[in-house]
Design a protein around this motif. Structure first.
Motif, mmCIF file in Angstrom:
data_model
loop_
_atom_site.group_PDB
_atom_site.id
_atom_site.type_symbol
_atom_site.label_atom_id
_atom_site.label_comp_id
_atom_site.label_asym_id
_atom_site.label_seq_id
_atom_site.Cartn_x
_atom_site.Cartn_y
_atom_site.Cartn_z
ATOM 1 N N GLY A 42 0.818 -1.197 0.000
ATOM 2 C CA GLY A 42 0.000 0.000 0.000
ATOM 3 C C GLY A 42 0.855 1.252 0.000
ATOM 4 O O GLY A 42 2.013 1.241 0.406
ATOM 5 N N ILE A 43 0.271 2.324 -0.468
ATOM 6 C CA ILE A 43 0.951 3.618 -0.489
ATOM 7 C C ILE A 43 0.106 4.586 0.326
ATOM 8 O O ILE A 43 -1.098 4.675 0.138
ATOM 9 C CB ILE A 43 1.103 4.141 -1.926
ATOM 10 N N GLY A 44 0.753 5.297 1.211
ATOM 11 C CA GLY A 44 0.040 6.262 2.038
ATOM 12 C C GLY A 44 0.543 7.676 1.813
ATOM 13 O O GLY A 44 1.360 7.932 0.932
ATOM 14 N N LEU A 45 0.055 8.572 2.626
ATOM 15 C CA LEU A 45 0.440 9.975 2.504
ATOM 16 C C LEU A 45 1.884 10.226 2.927
ATOM 17 O O LEU A 45 2.525 11.138 2.406
ATOM 18 C CB LEU A 45 -0.485 10.850 3.349
ATOM 19 N N ASP A 46 2.405 9.462 3.873
ATOM 20 C CA ASP A 46 3.752 9.706 4.379
ATOM 21 C C ASP A 46 4.796 9.684 3.269
ATOM 22 O O ASP A 46 5.567 10.637 3.130
ATOM 23 C CB ASP A 46 4.093 8.726 5.501
ATOM 24 N N PRO A 47 4.857 8.641 2.434
ATOM 25 C CA PRO A 47 5.856 8.676 1.362
ATOM 26 C C PRO A 47 5.554 9.753 0.311
ATOM 27 O O PRO A 47 6.472 10.324 -0.269
ATOM 28 C CB PRO A 47 5.820 7.289 0.746
ATOM 29 N N LEU A 48 4.286 10.058 0.101
ATOM 30 C CA LEU A 48 3.944 11.101 -0.872
ATOM 31 C C LEU A 48 4.337 12.479 -0.348
ATOM 32 O O LEU A 48 4.865 13.309 -1.091
ATOM 33 C CB LEU A 48 2.454 11.058 -1.202
ATOM 34 N N ILE A 49 4.095 12.717 0.944
ATOM 35 C CA ILE A 49 4.505 13.981 1.560
ATOM 36 C C ILE A 49 6.029 14.092 1.543
ATOM 37 O O ILE A 49 6.579 15.170 1.353
ATOM 38 C CB ILE A 49 3.967 14.089 3.011
ATOM 39 N N GLY A 50 6.717 12.953 1.720
ATOM 40 C CA GLY A 50 8.176 12.942 1.709
ATOM 41 C C GLY A 50 8.776 13.382 0.391
ATOM 42 O O GLY A 50 9.948 13.763 0.330
ATOM 43 N N LEU A 51 8.000 13.346 -0.685
ATOM 44 C CA LEU A 51 8.494 13.789 -1.985
ATOM 45 C C LEU A 51 8.590 15.316 -2.080
ATOM 46 O O LEU A 51 9.273 15.840 -2.953
ATOM 47 C CB LEU A 51 7.577 13.270 -3.104
ATOM 48 N N ILE A 52 7.902 16.023 -1.183
ATOM 49 C CA ILE A 52 7.959 17.486 -1.180
ATOM 50 C C ILE A 52 9.359 17.898 -0.726
ATOM 51 O O ILE A 52 9.787 17.512 0.366
ATOM 52 C CB ILE A 52 6.897 18.087 -0.235
ATOM 53 N N PRO A 53 10.067 18.664 -1.530
ATOM 54 C CA PRO A 53 11.426 19.059 -1.145
ATOM 55 C C PRO A 53 11.445 19.844 0.165
ATOM 56 O O PRO A 53 10.567 20.657 0.442
ATOM 57 C CB PRO A 53 11.891 19.958 -2.308
ATOM 58 N N ILE A 54 12.422 19.583 0.955
ATOM 59 C CA ILE A 54 12.746 20.237 2.218
ATOM 60 C C ILE A 54 11.697 20.011 3.311
ATOM 61 O O ILE A 54 11.983 19.408 4.315
ATOM 62 C CB ILE A 54 13.040 21.746 2.037
ATOM 63 N N GLY A 55 10.470 20.434 3.142
ATOM 64 C CA GLY A 55 9.481 20.364 4.211
ATOM 65 C C GLY A 55 8.727 19.061 4.314
ATOM 66 O O GLY A 55 8.039 18.826 5.308
ATOM 67 N N GLY A 56 8.824 18.186 3.329
ATOM 68 C CA GLY A 56 8.055 16.946 3.340
ATOM 69 C C GLY A 56 8.400 16.028 4.489
ATOM 70 O O GLY A 56 7.516 15.484 5.157
ATOM 71 N N ASP A 57 9.691 15.854 4.740
ATOM 72 C CA ASP A 57 10.107 14.971 5.832
ATOM 73 C C ASP A 57 9.737 15.568 7.186
ATOM 74 O O ASP A 57 9.384 14.843 8.111
ATOM 75 C CB ASP A 57 11.611 14.702 5.748
ATOM 76 N N PHE A 58 9.799 16.888 7.290
ATOM 77 C CA PHE A 58 9.371 17.572 8.512
ATOM 78 C C PHE A 58 7.898 17.277 8.790
ATOM 79 O O PHE A 58 7.520 16.899 9.901
ATOM 80 C CB PHE A 58 9.592 19.088 8.361
ATOM 81 N N LEU A 59 7.045 17.423 7.779
ATOM 82 C CA LEU A 59 5.617 17.142 7.939
ATOM 83 C C LEU A 59 5.373 15.685 8.319
ATOM 84 O O LEU A 59 4.536 15.384 9.162
ATOM 85 C CB LEU A 59 4.860 17.449 6.638
ATOM 86 N N GLY A 60 6.100 14.767 7.683
ATOM 87 C CA GLY A 60 5.950 13.349 7.999
ATOM 88 C C GLY A 60 6.258 13.049 9.453
ATOM 89 O O GLY A 60 5.530 12.306 10.118
ATOM 90 N N ILE A 61 7.332 13.639 9.966
ATOM 91 C CA ILE A 61 7.695 13.418 11.368
ATOM 92 C C ILE A 61 6.645 14.027 12.297
ATOM 93 O O ILE A 61 6.274 13.427 13.306
ATOM 94 C CB ILE A 61 9.094 13.982 11.672
ATOM 95 N N MET A 62 6.152 15.196 11.959
ATOM 96 C CA MET A 62 5.139 15.833 12.807
ATOM 97 C C MET A 62 3.859 14.994 12.857
ATOM 98 O O MET A 62 3.265 14.823 13.921
ATOM 99 C CB MET A 62 4.823 17.250 12.320
ATOM 100 N N LEU A 63 3.436 14.451 11.732
ATOM 101 C CA LEU A 63 2.233 13.607 11.717
ATOM 102 C C LEU A 63 2.461 12.312 12.491
ATOM 103 O O LEU A 63 1.589 11.847 13.224
ATOM 104 C CB LEU A 63 1.806 13.315 10.276
ATOM 105 N N SER A 64 3.633 11.733 12.351
ATOM 106 C CA SER A 64 3.952 10.508 13.092
ATOM 107 C C SER A 64 4.063 10.782 14.591
ATOM 108 O O SER A 64 3.776 9.909 15.407
ATOM 109 C CB SER A 64 5.263 9.904 12.575
ATOM 110 N N SER A 65 4.479 11.984 14.951
ATOM 111 C CA SER A 65 4.596 12.352 16.363
ATOM 112 C C SER A 65 3.242 12.333 17.064
ATOM 113 O O SER A 65 3.165 12.066 18.256
ATOM 114 C CB SER A 65 5.220 13.739 16.506
#
Length: 168
Positions: A42-65
């Motif tokens: 399956g594919i979720g929002l986390d890997p898709l958000i991670g594709l956003i340069p610079i801020g994507g990984d930040f958003l992923g960590i915040m949602l996982s938090s």
């Protein structure tokens, strides 16, 4: 014989079921919202958000938090929260590597792993002590700092590269 007082969760037992349901929905949304036909992948929002340069990984960590914060409110132990923290850190740090990290994000479902850890803890809550507030605070601050580094580091590297190519 003095007995230690029982450890009570910060959320009443009646509220645990709706909270777990909400966390399951969030985990599914982040890790495997869309199933690839004919596979178990399956594919979720986390890997898709991670594709956003610079801020994507930040958003992923915040949602996982959020899942970790709710796990703490449900009375998860230090060991459980520590493993959950480690899953999110692995997801964030490896996910920040260009190209390789994007592929890793599709395979590593940290939120699903974290939900399993929480559910396992809640099956036998009396066997493990609940984490104290300072530990929870330290975990959340650590996640925030890692997320900030994941934003700042690419910005610094881009600036260095631009200065090198521009000759200034």
């Amino acid at each position: 014989m003095s007995e230690s007082p029982p450890q009570f969760s910060m959320i009443s037992p009646d509220a645990k079921a709706p909270t777990l349901k909400r966390l399951r929905q969030m985990s599914r949304l982040l890790d495997n919202m869309i199933m690839i036909p004919g596979t178990q992948v399956g594919i979720g929002l986390d890997p898709l958000i991670g594709l956003i340069p610079i801020g994507g990984d930040f958003l992923g960590i915040m949602l996982s938090s959020y899942i970790i914060l709710e796990a703490a409110r449900l009375g998860a132990s230090r060991a459980t929260l520590g493993r959950m923290f480690l899953n999110v850190i692995i997801d964030g740090l490896v996910g920040a590597i260009p190209v390789l990290g994007d592929f890793f994000d599709f395979a590593w479902t940290a939120n699903t792993h974290n939900l399993r850890l929480l559910e396992e803890h809640l099956k036998f809550p009396s066997e493990k002590r609940r984490a104290d507030r300072w530990f929870i605070f330290a975990v959340l601050v650590g996640l925030l700092l890692i997320a900030i580094v994941l934003v700042a580091l690419p910005v610094i590297l881009i600036r260095i590269l631009l200065n090198a190519f521009a000759g200034t």
